[in-house]
Design a protein around this motif. Sequence first.
Motif, PDB file in Angstrom:
ATOM      1  N   LEU A 238       0.836  -1.202   0.000  1.00  0.00           N
ATOM      2  CA  LEU A 238       0.000   0.000   0.000  1.00  0.00           C
ATOM      3  C   LEU A 238       0.873   1.255   0.000  1.00  0.00           C
ATOM      4  N   SER A 239       2.009   1.187   0.708  1.00  0.00           N
ATOM      5  CA  SER A 239       2.913   2.334   0.751  1.00  0.00           C
ATOM      6  C   SER A 239       3.575   2.546  -0.603  1.00  0.00           C
ATOM      7  N   LEU A 240       4.104   1.464  -1.161  1.00  0.00           N
ATOM      8  CA  LEU A 240       4.833   1.589  -2.427  1.00  0.00           C
ATOM      9  C   LEU A 240       3.928   2.076  -3.552  1.00  0.00           C
ATOM     10  N   LYS A 241       2.663   1.696  -3.481  1.00  0.00           N
ATOM     11  CA  LYS A 241       1.741   2.100  -4.540  1.00  0.00           C
ATOM     12  C   LYS A 241       1.562   3.612  -4.600  1.00  0.00           C
ATOM     13  N   ARG A 242       1.953   4.293  -3.542  1.00  0.00           N
ATOM     14  CA  ARG A 242       1.812   5.749  -3.529  1.00  0.00           C
ATOM     15  C   ARG A 242       2.983   6.470  -4.187  1.00  0.00           C
ATOM     16  N   ILE A 243       4.060   5.727  -4.408  1.00  0.00           N
ATOM     17  CA  ILE A 243       5.258   6.396  -4.919  1.00  0.00           C
ATOM     18  C   ILE A 243       5.072   7.012  -6.316  1.00  0.00           C
ATOM     19  N   PRO A 244       4.454   6.303  -7.266  1.00  0.00           N
ATOM     20  CA  PRO A 244       4.306   6.918  -8.594  1.00  0.00           C
ATOM     21  C   PRO A 244       3.591   8.276  -8.538  1.00  0.00           C
ATOM     22  N   GLU A 245       2.577   8.377  -7.697  1.00  0.00           N
ATOM     23  CA  GLU A 245       1.851   9.643  -7.560  1.00  0.00           C
ATOM     24  C   GLU A 245       2.780  10.730  -6.992  1.00  0.00           C
ATOM     25  N   ILE A 246       3.596  10.343  -6.034  1.00  0.00           N
ATOM     26  CA  ILE A 246       4.539  11.303  -5.464  1.00  0.00           C
ATOM     27  C   ILE A 246       5.510  11.796  -6.533  1.00  0.00           C
ATOM     28  N   LYS A 247       5.993  10.852  -7.326  1.00  0.00           N
ATOM     29  CA  LYS A 247       6.923  11.235  -8.399  1.00  0.00           C
ATOM     30  C   LYS A 247       6.265  12.196  -9.376  1.00  0.00           C
ATOM     31  N   ARG A 248       5.013  11.888  -9.681  1.00  0.00           N
ATOM     32  CA  ARG A 248       4.298  12.737 -10.635  1.00  0.00           C
ATOM     33  C   ARG A 248       4.180  14.169 -10.090  1.00  0.00           C
ATOM     34  N   LEU A 249       3.767  14.265  -8.817  1.00  0.00           N
ATOM     35  CA  LEU A 249       3.606  15.592  -8.206  1.00  0.00           C
ATOM     36  C   LEU A 249       4.944  16.326  -8.100  1.00  0.00           C
ATOM     37  N   LEU A 250       5.984  15.578  -7.772  1.00  0.00           N
ATOM     38  CA  LEU A 250       7.298  16.190  -7.594  1.00  0.00           C
ATOM     39  C   LEU A 250       7.858  16.742  -8.894  1.00  0.00           C
ATOM     40  N   GLY A 251       7.371  16.186 -10.001  1.00  0.00           N
ATOM     41  CA  GLY A 251       7.906  16.548 -11.315  1.00  0.00           C
ATOM     42  C   GLY A 251       7.917  18.039 -11.596  1.00  0.00           C
ATOM     43  N   SER A 252       7.001  18.779 -10.964  1.00  0.00           N
ATOM     44  CA  SER A 252       6.919  20.203 -11.301  1.00  0.00           C
ATOM     45  C   SER A 252       7.752  21.089 -10.372  1.00  0.00           C
ATOM     46  N   LEU A 253       8.435  20.497  -9.392  1.00  0.00           N
ATOM     47  CA  LEU A 253       9.241  21.319  -8.486  1.00  0.00           C
ATOM     48  C   LEU A 253      10.678  21.446  -9.003  1.00  0.00           C
ATOM     49  N   THR A 254      11.217  22.643  -8.921  1.00  0.00           N
ATOM     50  CA  THR A 254      12.534  22.863  -9.518  1.00  0.00           C
ATOM     51  C   THR A 254      13.744  22.877  -8.574  1.00  0.00           C
ATOM     52  N   PRO A 255      13.582  23.145  -7.262  1.00  0.00           N
ATOM     53  CA  PRO A 255      14.786  23.182  -6.423  1.00  0.00           C
ATOM     54  C   PRO A 255      15.555  21.858  -6.479  1.00  0.00           C
ATOM     55  N   GLU A 256      16.859  21.984  -6.395  1.00  0.00           N
ATOM     56  CA  GLU A 256      17.730  20.832  -6.603  1.00  0.00           C
ATOM     57  C   GLU A 256      17.377  19.634  -5.722  1.00  0.00           C
ATOM     58  N   LEU A 257      17.085  19.888  -4.442  1.00  0.00           N
ATOM     59  CA  LEU A 257      16.799  18.753  -3.557  1.00  0.00           C
ATOM     60  C   LEU A 257      15.574  17.972  -4.015  1.00  0.00           C
ATOM     61  N   PHE A 258      14.563  18.677  -4.480  1.00  0.00           N
ATOM     62  CA  PHE A 258      13.362  17.990  -4.970  1.00  0.00           C
ATOM     63  C   PHE A 258      13.658  17.226  -6.258  1.00  0.00           C
ATOM     64  N   VAL A 259      14.476  17.838  -7.100  1.00  0.00           N
ATOM     65  CA  VAL A 259      14.832  17.164  -8.350  1.00  0.00           C
ATOM     66  C   VAL A 259      15.573  15.865  -8.018  1.00  0.00           C
ATOM     67  N   ARG A 260      16.465  15.961  -7.045  1.00  0.00           N
ATOM     68  CA  ARG A 260      17.227  14.757  -6.673  1.00  0.00           C
ATOM     69  C   ARG A 260      16.320  13.677  -6.096  1.00  0.00           C
ATOM     70  N   ILE A 261      15.352  14.086  -5.299  1.00  0.00           N
ATOM     71  CA  ILE A 261      14.418  13.096  -4.750  1.00  0.00           C
ATOM     72  C   ILE A 261      13.626  12.479  -5.896  1.00  0.00           C
ATOM     73  N   HIS A 262      13.145  13.353  -6.773  1.00  0.00           N
ATOM     74  CA  HIS A 262      12.354  12.866  -7.918  1.00  0.00           C
ATOM     75  C   HIS A 262      13.148  11.862  -8.748  1.00  0.00           C
ATOM     76  N   ASP A 263      14.387  12.244  -9.089  1.00  0.00           N
ATOM     77  CA  ASP A 263      15.176  11.379  -9.970  1.00  0.00           C
ATOM     78  C   ASP A 263      15.636  10.103  -9.268  1.00  0.00           C
ATOM     79  N   GLY A 264      15.867  10.207  -7.985  1.00  0.00           N
ATOM     80  CA  GLY A 264      16.390   9.044  -7.269  1.00  0.00           C
ATOM     81  C   GLY A 264      15.313   8.074  -6.810  1.00  0.00           C
ATOM     82  N   LEU A 265      14.079   8.530  -6.852  1.00  0.00           N
ATOM     83  CA  LEU A 265      12.989   7.717  -6.312  1.00  0.00           C
ATOM     84  C   LEU A 265      12.584   6.621  -7.294  1.00  0.00           C
ATOM     85  N   ASP A 266      12.850   5.396  -6.896  1.00  0.00           N
ATOM     86  CA  ASP A 266      12.498   4.215  -7.686  1.00  0.00           C
ATOM     87  C   ASP A 266      11.048   3.906  -7.317  1.00  0.00           C
TER      88      ASP A 266
END
Length: 467
Positions: free
Chosen positions: A144-172
Amino acid sequence: MAGICAAGALLYYVKETQKDDAEHLSRVLAYSLSEYMVVDEVTKRNLELFQTIRDGSKQGSLFGIMDRTVTAMGGRLLRRWLQYPLVDKKRTDQRLDAVEEAREDLTLRRSLREVLDGIYDLERLNSSIVLAHSNARDLVALKLSLKRIPEIKRLLGSLTPELFVRIHDGLDDLTDIADLIERAIRDDPPITIRERGIIRPGYSHELDQIAEISKNGKEWISRLEKREREATGINSLKVGFNKVFGYYIEVSKTHLKSVPDHYIRKQTLVGEERYITQDLKTYETKVLEAEERRSFLEYELFQDIRKRVAQQNLRIQNAANLLAKLDTLLSLAELADENDYVKPEVHCDGRIFLEEARHPVIEKLMVGERFIPNTIEMDDTSRQVLIITGPNMAGKSTLLRQVALLVLMAQMGSFVPARSASITLVVRIFTRVGALDNLSQGQSTFMVEMQETANILNTATERSLAY
Ligand SMILES: Nc1ncnc2c1ncn2[C@@H]1O[C@H](COP(=O)(O)OP(=O)(O)OP(=O)(O)O)[C@@H](O)[C@H]1O
Ligand SMILES: [Mg+2]
């Protein structure tokens, strides 16, 4: 070198006491004094970072005020950030930039926090899976937890600060693990892993076949009662089951004459006789064997699935770390937004300027009255030392702590309660507790104060803040 030895000894200790290899301990991080601000025990206690001096509770501590995290992992990371503030401008700015953007985009922040809110403690789940302590419900929680990750990645996609980009790109997004659990484990499995009902139909052909045999056999037996009543004309005839004889046909003594010859007498009770038939025994064997095999097979399948998930523990751990970071940054943004904090400017100029600053905890705890903001300016040349005087209850101690707290908050990447703040990165905060006498150790008030002061004077550098 000493660090490697110590880490080895620790691992050995864990292995000895836990009787396990602790495979989920993936790496050892070196903690370098030069990377973080030193917050010693006395300062931590005196600034009430994690608990209040009076009753040791979290409520009323800085952490208690600051913690807006929604996951267990985020809560732990925020705690770590508060305990180890940064001293490096680049890293501090990265956090502050991320917090700034998250604070501005309220809708996005809300959505992200809502999705995060449903995520269980991945670190705890992960280690219990690796250590084979987890049950099927833990796997469902993981899914149930892992199923939420794709949505998080999608939402994160529009944030530009480096830390968010790194989380977005690193999040499997770990869909392979979520899919495996989805296919294999029922949505509401039993707590104990020896029970049946863990594995979802369709996952194992063998298991499905066994279940079918068992089901058919049971149905055959349940229809038997009706059939035999009709055949014998005994309306009170019953089919029962007990552990000793298995399935049996029960006939009351008044109908004994109608019992057919092929019934085999098994047991005589006061009012009834119990019989078996050849057919009944054949089906019974089928059913019982199937049930036994089924329990065993489900247990085996479950262990296999858990092992396969455990093999992915580094990926899960990595996702847990990134989600913790995300939660922590969003928590700081939420805090800043709620309390009207300002983004501090951090630098190494040796100057601290806090305009209309407030004490983060006291301003929240005050009821009825308003906290009076005050402005402080210090630098390392002409305003190196400030002397604050005033009557009792004037707010002297509060002001001293407030300066230290704001510096600490800024260096962990948090916004601060002030109209504007410009803060030089300090490497250590010193506290003189004084009044808490140490008479029991044969030291008078004056002596303790002098010792503390001497200690500060002897160890402080040009990048220290002392009060
Ligand atoms: N700026 C402020 N605005 C409103 N209330 C404040 C402010 N600063 C402190 N207070 C409140 O005033 C009280 C006294 O504060 P504090 O303990 O800092 O005084 P003090 O000057 O150190 O007193 P003492 O000389 O007894 O040590 C506390 O209850 C605190 O919550
Ligand atoms: Mg005081």
